[in-house]
Write a protein that holds these residues in place. Sequence first.
Motif, PDB file in Angstrom:
ATOM      1  N   PRO A 196      -3.938  10.012 -13.849  1.00  0.00           N
ATOM      2  CA  PRO A 196      -5.321   9.528 -13.810  1.00  0.00           C
ATOM      3  C   PRO A 196      -5.540   8.440 -14.862  1.00  0.00           C
ATOM      4  O   PRO A 196      -5.007   8.529 -15.961  1.00  0.00           O
ATOM      5  N   GLY A 197      -6.275   7.407 -14.496  1.00  0.00           N
ATOM      6  CA  GLY A 197      -6.667   6.386 -15.469  1.00  0.00           C
ATOM      7  C   GLY A 197      -5.614   5.326 -15.735  1.00  0.00           C
ATOM      8  O   GLY A 197      -5.876   4.348 -16.431  1.00  0.00           O
ATOM      9  N   GLN A 198      -4.381   5.505 -15.223  1.00  0.00           N
ATOM     10  CA  GLN A 198      -3.355   4.475 -15.467  1.00  0.00           C
ATOM     11  C   GLN A 198      -3.295   3.492 -14.294  1.00  0.00           C
ATOM     12  O   GLN A 198      -3.984   3.660 -13.301  1.00  0.00           O
ATOM     13  N   VAL A 199      -2.454   2.466 -14.440  1.00  0.00           N
ATOM     14  CA  VAL A 199      -2.275   1.557 -13.306  1.00  0.00           C
ATOM     15  C   VAL A 199      -1.532   2.306 -12.203  1.00  0.00           C
ATOM     16  O   VAL A 199      -0.751   3.215 -12.468  1.00  0.00           O
ATOM     17  N   GLY A 200      -1.791   1.891 -10.986  1.00  0.00           N
ATOM     18  CA  GLY A 200      -1.157   2.547  -9.855  1.00  0.00           C
ATOM     19  C   GLY A 200       0.130   1.865  -9.449  1.00  0.00           C
ATOM     20  O   GLY A 200       0.535   0.844 -10.017  1.00  0.00           O
ATOM     21  N   ASN A 201       0.793   2.463  -8.468  1.00  0.00           N
ATOM     22  CA  ASN A 201       1.977   1.871  -7.852  1.00  0.00           C
ATOM     23  C   ASN A 201       1.556   1.180  -6.562  1.00  0.00           C
ATOM     24  O   ASN A 201       1.305   1.829  -5.552  1.00  0.00           O
ATOM     25  N   GLY A 202       1.457  -0.150  -6.621  1.00  0.00           N
ATOM     26  CA  GLY A 202       1.171  -0.903  -5.399  1.00  0.00           C
ATOM     27  C   GLY A 202       2.474  -1.216  -4.691  1.00  0.00           C
ATOM     28  O   GLY A 202       3.490  -1.464  -5.329  1.00  0.00           O
ATOM     29  N   TRP A 203       2.439  -1.179  -3.378  1.00  0.00           N
ATOM     30  CA  TRP A 203       3.561  -1.697  -2.582  1.00  0.00           C
ATOM     31  C   TRP A 203       3.003  -2.880  -1.807  1.00  0.00           C
ATOM     32  O   TRP A 203       2.753  -2.808  -0.608  1.00  0.00           O
ATOM     33  N   HIS A 204       2.748  -3.947  -2.585  1.00  0.00           N
ATOM     34  CA  HIS A 204       2.108  -5.142  -2.025  1.00  0.00           C
ATOM     35  C   HIS A 204       2.943  -5.670  -0.861  1.00  0.00           C
ATOM     36  O   HIS A 204       4.170  -5.774  -0.951  1.00  0.00           O
ATOM     37  N   LEU A 205       2.237  -6.040   0.171  1.00  0.00           N
ATOM     38  CA  LEU A 205       2.887  -6.433   1.420  1.00  0.00           C
ATOM     39  C   LEU A 205       2.678  -7.934   1.634  1.00  0.00           C
ATOM     40  O   LEU A 205       1.535  -8.383   1.772  1.00  0.00           O
ATOM     41  N   HIS A 206       3.777  -8.678   1.592  1.00  0.00           N
ATOM     42  CA  HIS A 206       3.707 -10.139   1.765  1.00  0.00           C
ATOM     43  C   HIS A 206       4.088 -10.489   3.198  1.00  0.00           C
ATOM     44  O   HIS A 206       5.111 -10.012   3.698  1.00  0.00           O
ATOM     45  N   ARG A 230      -6.333   4.860  -6.439  1.00  0.00           N
ATOM     46  CA  ARG A 230      -5.682   3.671  -7.013  1.00  0.00           C
ATOM     47  C   ARG A 230      -6.554   2.418  -6.910  1.00  0.00           C
ATOM     48  O   ARG A 230      -6.511   1.558  -7.795  1.00  0.00           O
ATOM     49  N   LEU A 231      -7.328   2.313  -5.827  1.00  0.00           N
ATOM     50  CA  LEU A 231      -8.050   1.063  -5.545  1.00  0.00           C
ATOM     51  C   LEU A 231      -9.294   0.929  -6.415  1.00  0.00           C
ATOM     52  O   LEU A 231     -10.378   1.340  -6.024  1.00  0.00           O
ATOM     53  N   ARG A 232      -9.110   0.404  -7.627  1.00  0.00           N
ATOM     54  CA  ARG A 232     -10.225   0.214  -8.561  1.00  0.00           C
ATOM     55  C   ARG A 232     -10.245  -1.234  -9.038  1.00  0.00           C
ATOM     56  O   ARG A 232      -9.182  -1.835  -9.207  1.00  0.00           O
ATOM     57  N   PRO A 233     -11.447  -1.780  -9.285  1.00  0.00           N
ATOM     58  CA  PRO A 233     -11.504  -3.132  -9.830  1.00  0.00           C
ATOM     59  C   PRO A 233     -10.809  -3.186 -11.187  1.00  0.00           C
ATOM     60  O   PRO A 233     -10.831  -2.208 -11.948  1.00  0.00           O
ATOM     61  N   GLY A 234     -10.174  -4.299 -11.477  1.00  0.00           N
ATOM     62  CA  GLY A 234      -9.561  -4.494 -12.789  1.00  0.00           C
ATOM     63  C   GLY A 234      -8.123  -4.041 -12.872  1.00  0.00           C
ATOM     64  O   GLY A 234      -7.501  -4.157 -13.925  1.00  0.00           O
ATOM     65  N   TYR A 235      -7.569  -3.527 -11.788  1.00  0.00           N
ATOM     66  CA  TYR A 235      -6.190  -3.004 -11.816  1.00  0.00           C
ATOM     67  C   TYR A 235      -5.236  -3.797 -10.919  1.00  0.00           C
ATOM     68  O   TYR A 235      -4.146  -3.344 -10.629  1.00  0.00           O
ATOM     69  N   TRP A 236      -5.685  -4.952 -10.466  1.00  0.00           N
ATOM     70  CA  TRP A 236      -4.852  -5.821  -9.617  1.00  0.00           C
ATOM     71  C   TRP A 236      -4.405  -5.104  -8.340  1.00  0.00           C
ATOM     72  O   TRP A 236      -3.339  -5.384  -7.797  1.00  0.00           O
ATOM     73  N   SER A 237      -5.222  -4.165  -7.903  1.00  0.00           N
ATOM     74  CA  SER A 237      -4.855  -3.436  -6.684  1.00  0.00           C
ATOM     75  C   SER A 237      -5.693  -3.895  -5.490  1.00  0.00           C
ATOM     76  O   SER A 237      -5.407  -3.495  -4.359  1.00  0.00           O
ATOM     77  N   GLY A 238      -6.717  -4.727  -5.753  1.00  0.00           N
ATOM     78  CA  GLY A 238      -7.530  -5.266  -4.651  1.00  0.00           C
ATOM     79  C   GLY A 238      -8.561  -4.281  -4.160  1.00  0.00           C
ATOM     80  O   GLY A 238      -8.335  -3.565  -3.188  1.00  0.00           O
ATOM     81  N   ALA A 239      -9.704  -4.240  -4.832  1.00  0.00           N
ATOM     82  CA  ALA A 239     -10.729  -3.253  -4.475  1.00  0.00           C
ATOM     83  C   ALA A 239     -11.817  -3.840  -3.582  1.00  0.00           C
ATOM     84  O   ALA A 239     -12.601  -3.106  -2.989  1.00  0.00           O
ATOM     85  N   TYR A 240     -11.879  -5.169  -3.490  1.00  0.00           N
ATOM     86  CA  TYR A 240     -12.955  -5.833  -2.729  1.00  0.00           C
ATOM     87  C   TYR A 240     -12.383  -6.671  -1.601  1.00  0.00           C
ATOM     88  O   TYR A 240     -11.256  -7.174  -1.688  1.00  0.00           O
TER      89      TYR A 240
END
Length: 479
Positions: free
Chosen positions: A268-278, A329-339
């Motif tokens: 909780p509270g840490q950065v998540g593991n994104g599997w960004h898809l290009h 995981r999807l929160r603003p400020g974590y480079w995970s794309g919340a919007y």
Amino acid sequence: MLDQATATATEPAGEAGTQAGREGGTQAAALAGGQALARAGVVGVTIVWADNNGIPRSRTVPAAQYDAAIERGVGITPLFAVFDSHDGITFDHSPLGTPSGDIRLMPVPDRLVRLAGQPGFAWVPGRQVAADGSAWPYDQRGVLERQVARAAALGLDFLAGYEMEFHLSRAGDDDGDEVRPVYDGPSYGPAKLLAVDAFAAQLLHDLDRNGVPIGQLHGEYGPGQFEFNISPADPVTAADRQLLARQTVHAAARAHGLRASFAPLVNPGQVGNGWHLHTSLSQAGANLLSGGDGPAGMTAEGGAYLAGLLRDLPAVVAVTAPSLSSLQRLRPGYWSGAYTCWGVENREASLRLVPSTPLLGAGHANVELKPSDAAANPYLALAAVIAAGLGGIEDGLTPPDPVQDNPGSWSEERRAEHGVHRLPATVTEQLGALLGNPRVRAALGEELTDAFRAVRVSDAARARDRDAADVLRSYRWLY
Ligand code: GLU
Ligand code: MG
């Protein structure tokens, strides 16, 4: 992060019985059948698919049974389509409402790989077909094949590549409220890789031998977090390799007393593991995301692809980041794309356009989807992305102005003015977006869409009376 310019998918060759054969990683050409496998010392072939929770599932046949499996497949229950994230079976999807029935899991023989990290075993992706061999509407790989064929009929070719972030801990340090990271020093430092030196060396070796080409490996931002990026390939290959990469990481980690978590959010509270898809799309060899006179050099079709993705983003993300861990995981400020927005090289945008440059070449441009993670079935994720993008092209959409800020720092009014909205934050909102979207639904097919819905509802019901940390914990070791 992905270099589309170096997009050639390498297929390492190897011959059974050579040094490469003994080390594993031998490719299909040399190991066409069960006898060749057995001669090379392979005892079992594991046939793998991913379920509607993004969880790999498998059956292993002895090498001597592999030829029969190629011909007739192996029997599995149709109910895998309605397994939830915690192995519960929901009967809420009526066509699969009883324990009766059987389908066949067929290996895709030209994708067979002898596993470098488990040389007694070979790995092969599977297709699910009905008992009589006809198409099975819940086969996720088939769903993606249909979208790729649809694109091809329009003269469009796709390339796709995954970034894989994961968390490493020492085996045994993993059962408290928080998983203790293997290393907690500076992000991206070489000392971070030094802390897992033997693992990192084995991982690079095994990915190469297993035919998973990568661009780079690094110690990522979060405590204990690491990342590599798989080089771009056609979508079905990209999804197959994403599954194979997981097995490769798990085997290398285990060999060095480590445990890898691919969970969207580990602590909780840490950065998540994104599997960004290009993804990028091309026509007659020309990348449509560059060389045009649209925003950031996109062609009209390239812009329409991006605009289509943006239009359907809430439904797409219901497929690409579908678990309760994903939602945390999807929160603003974590480079995970919340919007819902796109931006040029904007790491807070859920759709980051990576443009081509004179240095990187015209082929480099691609769109990165950040709200994407291990809980997504990689075949369904790519199918949803392609379907949304093709919808944009068919409807001739144009993208709005890019967002270059963090939309999380804007007022609600400013976001509304720019058409920027928070992505669905609950299962109910995600399912509303998915079920209300004709394009993504059609891509998945009615049967699979409803099974997928039932599974999400089952996950949510299971979590109802548990606190957020407890729910997070329950997703840590699934992928
Ligand atoms: N860890 C971030 C995520 O949850 C991504 C960081 C990055 O852009 O590499 O997606
Ligand atoms: Mg990263």
